[in-house]
Design an enzyme around this catalytic site. Structure first.
Site, mmCIF file in Angstrom:
data_model
loop_
_atom_site.group_PDB
_atom_site.id
_atom_site.type_symbol
_atom_site.label_atom_id
_atom_site.label_comp_id
_atom_site.label_asym_id
_atom_site.label_seq_id
_atom_site.Cartn_x
_atom_site.Cartn_y
_atom_site.Cartn_z
ATOM 1 C CB CYS A 8 -0.987 -0.009 1.167
ATOM 2 S SG CYS A 8 -0.265 0.201 2.811
ATOM 3 C CG ASN A 11 4.617 -1.668 4.768
ATOM 4 O OD1 ASN A 11 5.733 -1.966 5.185
ATOM 5 N ND2 ASN A 11 3.681 -2.570 4.652
ATOM 6 C CB CYS A 13 -3.328 1.812 6.742
ATOM 7 S SG CYS A 13 -3.124 3.356 7.656
ATOM 8 N NE ARG A 14 -4.662 1.309 1.555
ATOM 9 C CZ ARG A 14 -4.590 1.892 0.365
ATOM 10 N NH1 ARG A 14 -5.548 1.699 -0.521
ATOM 11 N NH2 ARG A 14 -3.573 2.679 0.064
ATOM 12 C CB SER A 15 0.459 -3.421 2.795
ATOM 13 O OG SER A 15 1.245 -2.430 3.387
ATOM 14 C CG ASP A 123 -4.839 5.002 2.632
ATOM 15 O OD1 ASP A 123 -4.866 4.659 3.833
ATOM 16 O OD2 ASP A 123 -3.820 5.449 2.077
#
Length: 154
Positions: A8, A11, A13-15, A123
């Protein structure tokens, strides 16, 4: 060993959320030995930082252990080292395609491309909706695992 890199923007939040969720799913399925799982950033904004407190909170609430993590930048070597390079949205995919060598472009996809309803994962850094992001990540990780289990017969 099937190697997967979730990516993401920063690196945080999402990943790392996807890395943690996928790690839990493969463990629960009893197929951990078939996977190498990591995550990285498409941009250097957050390098060295821990996952966002919203990511830490939602994972804790959902009973998903946070994989030990510090944000790192994706490199062109990741194209060689990983079988699947999985972004969260079109911006991530565009950035990832700039980072990896042309011979590895076929490894790049979005996480929700593995679902019946391909789309971007918003995001939560901007939306504040970590619950919604978790739902999408969970859906994508389950679909990815099902795809890989069928493809590799595991």
């Amino acid at each position: 060993m099937i190697s997967i890199l979730f990516v993401c923007h920063g690196n945080i939040c999402r990943s790392p959320m996807a890395e943690s969720v996928f790690t839990k799913l493969v463990k629960e399925a009893g197929v951990s030995e078939h996977f190498s799982i990591s995550s990285a950033a498409a941009h250097s904004d957050e390098i060295g930082n821990l996952p966002h407190r919203g990511t830490q909170r939602i994972l804790s609430e959902k009973g998903v252990p946070l994989v030990p993590h510090r944000a790192r930048l994706m490199t062109d070597e990741d194209g060689t080292n990983y079988d699947y390079l999985i972004g969260m949205d079109e911006h991530n995919v565009r950035d990832m395609r700039r980072i990896v060598k042309v011979e590895h472009l076929n490894k790049v996809s979005k996480l929700l491309d593995f679902t019946a309803r391909p789309r971007a994962i918003a995001d939560p850094w901007y939306t504040g909706d970590f619950e919604g992001t978790f739902r999408d990540v969970f859906e994508g990780c389950n679909a990815l695992l099902a795809f890989l289990r069928e493809k590799y017969g595991i």
